[in-house]
Design a protein around this motif. Structure first.
Motif, PDB file in Angstrom:
ATOM      1  N   ALA A 149       0.853  -1.195   0.000  1.00 20.68           N
ATOM      2  CA  ALA A 149       0.000   0.000   0.000  1.00 20.68           C
ATOM      3  C   ALA A 149       0.882   1.235   0.000  1.00 20.68           C
ATOM      4  O   ALA A 149       0.996   1.949   0.994  1.00 20.68           O
ATOM      5  N   VAL A 150       1.538   1.482  -1.150  1.00 18.33           N
ATOM      6  CA  VAL A 150       2.434   2.616  -1.295  1.00 18.33           C
ATOM      7  C   VAL A 150       2.054   3.394  -2.557  1.00 18.33           C
ATOM      8  O   VAL A 150       1.512   2.825  -3.502  1.00 18.33           O
ATOM      9  N   PRO A 151       2.341   4.703  -2.606  1.00 16.21           N
ATOM     10  CA  PRO A 151       2.052   5.505  -3.796  1.00 16.21           C
ATOM     11  C   PRO A 151       3.200   5.453  -4.795  1.00 16.21           C
ATOM     12  O   PRO A 151       4.362   5.294  -4.412  1.00 16.21           O
ATOM     13  N   HIS A 152       2.888   5.626  -6.067  1.00 18.13           N
ATOM     14  CA  HIS A 152       3.940   5.627  -7.088  1.00 18.13           C
ATOM     15  C   HIS A 152       4.694   6.952  -7.120  1.00 18.13           C
ATOM     16  O   HIS A 152       5.732   7.047  -7.788  1.00 18.13           O
ATOM     17  N   THR A 153       4.214   7.955  -6.400  1.00 25.02           N
ATOM     18  CA  THR A 153       4.807   9.293  -6.413  1.00 25.02           C
ATOM     19  C   THR A 153       5.902   9.475  -5.371  1.00 25.02           C
ATOM     20  O   THR A 153       6.449  10.572  -5.234  1.00 25.02           O
ATOM     21  N   ARG A 154       6.198   8.465  -4.600  1.00 21.53           N
ATOM     22  CA  ARG A 154       7.247   8.519  -3.588  1.00 21.53           C
ATOM     23  C   ARG A 154       8.339   7.500  -3.922  1.00 21.53           C
ATOM     24  O   ARG A 154       8.092   6.529  -4.648  1.00 21.53           O
ATOM     25  N   PRO A 155       9.556   7.679  -3.394  1.00 16.60           N
ATOM     26  CA  PRO A 155      10.606   6.670  -3.607  1.00 16.60           C
ATOM     27  C   PRO A 155      10.134   5.304  -3.122  1.00 16.60           C
ATOM     28  O   PRO A 155       9.549   5.192  -2.036  1.00 16.60           O
ATOM     29  N   LEU A 156      10.374   4.289  -3.932  1.00 16.63           N
ATOM     30  CA  LEU A 156       9.926   2.945  -3.573  1.00 16.63           C
ATOM     31  C   LEU A 156      10.691   2.444  -2.348  1.00 16.63           C
ATOM     32  O   LEU A 156      11.918   2.556  -2.275  1.00 16.63           O
ATOM     33  N   GLU A 163      -0.214   8.727   0.009  1.00 13.52           N
ATOM     34  CA  GLU A 163       0.938   9.600   0.243  1.00 13.52           C
ATOM     35  C   GLU A 163       1.035   9.991   1.711  1.00 13.52           C
ATOM     36  O   GLU A 163       2.131   9.990   2.295  1.00 13.52           O
ATOM     37  N   LYS A 164      -0.096  10.322   2.311  1.00 13.64           N
ATOM     38  CA  LYS A 164      -0.101  10.693   3.724  1.00 13.64           C
ATOM     39  C   LYS A 164       0.333   9.522   4.597  1.00 13.64           C
ATOM     40  O   LYS A 164       1.152   9.673   5.516  1.00 13.64           O
ATOM     41  N   ALA A 165      -0.216   8.330   4.307  1.00 14.79           N
ATOM     42  CA  ALA A 165       0.152   7.147   5.083  1.00 14.79           C
ATOM     43  C   ALA A 165       1.611   6.780   4.866  1.00 14.79           C
ATOM     44  O   ALA A 165       2.314   6.370   5.801  1.00 14.79           O
ATOM     45  N   TYR A 166       2.097   6.935   3.633  1.00 10.85           N
ATOM     46  CA  TYR A 166       3.504   6.641   3.324  1.00 10.85           C
ATOM     47  C   TYR A 166       4.427   7.558   4.133  1.00 10.85           C
ATOM     48  O   TYR A 166       5.401   7.102   4.740  1.00 10.85           O
ATOM     49  N   ASP A 167       4.124   8.866   4.143  1.00 13.99           N
ATOM     50  CA  ASP A 167       4.974   9.815   4.864  1.00 13.99           C
ATOM     51  C   ASP A 167       5.014   9.494   6.360  1.00 13.99           C
ATOM     52  O   ASP A 167       6.070   9.586   7.004  1.00 13.99           O
ATOM     53  N   ALA A 168       3.853   9.089   6.901  1.00 13.68           N
ATOM     54  CA  ALA A 168       3.823   8.713   8.316  1.00 13.68           C
ATOM     55  C   ALA A 168       4.639   7.447   8.563  1.00 13.68           C
ATOM     56  O   ALA A 168       5.354   7.335   9.563  1.00 13.68           O
ATOM     57  N   ARG A 169       4.548   6.539   7.633  1.00 15.32           N
ATOM     58  CA  ARG A 169       5.285   5.274   7.763  1.00 15.32           C
ATOM     59  C   ARG A 169       6.789   5.511   7.715  1.00 15.32           C
ATOM     60  O   ARG A 169       7.545   4.964   8.521  1.00 15.32           O
ATOM     61  N   VAL A 170       7.240   6.356   6.772  1.00 14.67           N
ATOM     62  CA  VAL A 170       8.670   6.665   6.677  1.00 14.67           C
ATOM     63  C   VAL A 170       9.136   7.385   7.939  1.00 14.67           C
ATOM     64  O   VAL A 170      10.234   7.134   8.444  1.00 14.67           O
ATOM     65  N   GLY A 171       8.293   8.262   8.466  1.00 10.43           N
ATOM     66  CA  GLY A 171       8.639   8.936   9.711  1.00 10.43           C
ATOM     67  C   GLY A 171       8.825   7.961  10.852  1.00 10.43           C
ATOM     68  O   GLY A 171       9.758   8.105  11.656  1.00 10.43           O
ATOM     69  N   GLU A 172       7.961   6.963  10.928  1.00  9.72           N
ATOM     70  CA  GLU A 172       8.096   5.936  11.967  1.00  9.72           C
ATOM     71  C   GLU A 172       9.394   5.158  11.794  1.00  9.72           C
ATOM     72  O   GLU A 172      10.088   4.852  12.774  1.00  9.72           O
ATOM     73  N   MET A 173       9.728   4.835  10.547  1.00 10.75           N
ATOM     74  CA  MET A 173      10.960   4.095  10.290  1.00 10.75           C
ATOM     75  C   MET A 173      12.180   4.910  10.699  1.00 10.75           C
ATOM     76  O   MET A 173      13.122   4.375  11.286  1.00 10.75           O
ATOM     77  N   GLU A 174      12.165   6.207  10.399  1.00  9.43           N
ATOM     78  CA  GLU A 174      13.306   7.060  10.748  1.00  9.43           C
ATOM     79  C   GLU A 174      13.463   7.203  12.255  1.00  9.43           C
ATOM     80  O   GLU A 174      14.567   7.386  12.759  1.00  9.43           O
ATOM     81  N   ARG A 175      12.330   7.123  12.971  1.00  6.99           N
ATOM     82  CA  ARG A 175      12.398   7.193  14.439  1.00  6.99           C
ATOM     83  C   ARG A 175      12.698   5.840  15.066  1.00  6.99           C
ATOM     84  O   ARG A 175      12.874   5.742  16.278  1.00  6.99           O
ATOM     85  N   GLY A 176      12.711   4.803  14.228  1.00  3.19           N
ATOM     86  CA  GLY A 176      12.972   3.468  14.746  1.00  3.19           C
ATOM     87  C   GLY A 176      11.752   2.784  15.292  1.00  3.19           C
ATOM     88  O   GLY A 176      11.861   1.739  15.937  1.00  3.19           O
ATOM     89  N   ASP A 177      10.556   3.357  15.038  1.00  3.87           N
ATOM     90  CA  ASP A 177       9.328   2.725  15.488  1.00  3.87           C
ATOM     91  C   ASP A 177       8.949   1.614  14.523  1.00  3.87           C
ATOM     92  O   ASP A 177       9.309   1.616  13.354  1.00  3.87           O
ATOM     93  N   GLU A 178       8.165   0.647  15.011  1.00 10.04           N
ATOM     94  CA  GLU A 178       7.655  -0.405  14.150  1.00 10.04           C
ATOM     95  C   GLU A 178       6.514   0.156  13.323  1.00 10.04           C
ATOM     96  O   GLU A 178       5.579   0.744  13.837  1.00 10.04           O
ATOM     97  N   SER A 179       6.597  -0.028  12.004  1.00  8.83           N
ATOM     98  CA  SER A 179       5.560   0.480  11.104  1.00  8.83           C
ATOM     99  C   SER A 179       4.433  -0.523  10.990  1.00  8.83           C
ATOM    100  O   SER A 179       4.656  -1.706  10.765  1.00  8.83           O
ATOM    101  N   SER A 180       3.216  -0.052  11.155  1.00  7.53           N
ATOM    102  CA  SER A 180       2.044  -0.915  11.048  1.00  7.53           C
ATOM    103  C   SER A 180       1.390  -0.746   9.694  1.00  7.53           C
ATOM    104  O   SER A 180       1.265   0.359   9.177  1.00  7.53           O
TER     105      SER A 180
END
Length: 294
Positions: free
Chosen positions: A137-144, A258-275
């Motif tokens: 569930a990722v957008p094509h407009t962001r880095p894969l 896109e909104k969910a992707y940005d939140a997911r990447v933010g979680e990854m950068e903080r070291g949180d587990e992405s759901s």
């Protein structure tokens, strides 16, 4: 011909110089033919020659599920039989390349895995790297995004250098994933990299996914990227943009992804587990999201 386990090789294993082994597993993790497309390009770029295959593929494959392809013209001119294939290439100043196109077996998987391991040990593989792609569930407009895991110190280091998101999964799988574990147990550093593809687009040749894996291979293993790889990825992006623009359901879906992707990447950068639960909920609540072939 040389026999090695279930494989038939055109030359002795000692012909390889501690190769980097790049593998693709079909059909389990080869969505949009990303891995197959990548291996095809590497074969052409390095002039790789077919070096081996299963001697008796019918031991492992049900040919009513993987169909042979026949060439008929005034009789049978030829028949291509589904098989696992091995290609070998030399790189100037670098380890050899061994390219494995693994076709998942229907029978005798344990024998198949043991034969792959005999091959990896016989050539004294420097790395075993499984490359693949899956819908997400990722957008094509962001880095894969790329997810992965490593086994052995070198494999774990490669995953860290690639910045791959960790894979946490419990569920149905392919028994051939054991090759990664058995390689590491045998002292061969191993890594798995899976690129996430937009779930709402289907293409026969996914150049964006291929480019993302090439970027990873360039970073880790000194495999260069050709200029045409970028152009083909840009052209695919333009085609998908056009399809999305003319598909109301997709236009509605894209900002949410896109909104969910940005939140997911933010979680990854903080070291949180992405759901993935929120992302999956978006798809359940958005009808008609598949915009088909691009």
């Amino acid at each position: 011909m040389v026999r090695l386990g279930a494989f038939r090789l055109s030359g002795p294993a000692k012909e390889c110089r501690r190769p980097l082994v790049l593998a693709v597993l079909r059909p389990w993790i080869d969505v949009n033919n990303v891995g197959s497309l990548l291996l095809k390009e590497l074969k052409e770029r390095y002039g790789a020659r077919r070096w081996g295959e299963l001697a008796m593929p019918g031991r492992f494959y049900d040919f009513t599920r993987y169909r042979p392809v026949i060439d008929l013209e005034e009789g049978i001119r030829g028949m291509a039989v589904p098989n696992t294939t091995i290609y070998r290439a030399k790189r100037e100043g670098e380890n050899d390349l061994l390219l494995l196109r693994l076709l998942e077996p229907h029978n005798l998987a344990e024998v198949y895995i043991a034969s792959v391991m005999k091959l990896l040990k016989a050539v004294e593989a420097s790395r075993y790297v499984l490359l693949g792609s899956m819908y997400d569930a990722v957008p094509h407009t962001r880095p894969l995004l790329v997810s992965g895991y490593g086994m052995g110190a070198g494999g774990r280091e490669d995953v860290a250098r690639a910045g791959a998101a960790p894979i946490t999964y419990r569920g149905p799988s392919s028994l051939l994933n054991l090759i990664t574990k058995e390689a590491a147990d045998a002292g061969i550093d191993a890594a798995v990299f899976i690129v996430s593809l937009p779930q709402y687009v289907a293409v026969d040749e996914d150049h964006q996914g291929k480019l993302r894996l090439l970027e990873l291979l360039s970073t880790l293993y000194n495999i260069p990227i050709a200029g045409e790889d970028f152009e083909k990825a840009r052209e695919q992006m333009r085609m998908i943009d056009l399809r999305v623009e003319t598909t109301p359901e997709a236009k509605l879906l894209l900002p949410q992804l896109e909104k969910a992707y940005d939140a997911r990447v933010g979680e990854m950068e903080r070291g949180d587990e992405s759901s993935l639960s929120d992302l999956e909920e978006i798809f359940r609540n958005t009808p008609g999201h598949d915009i088909g072939k691009a």
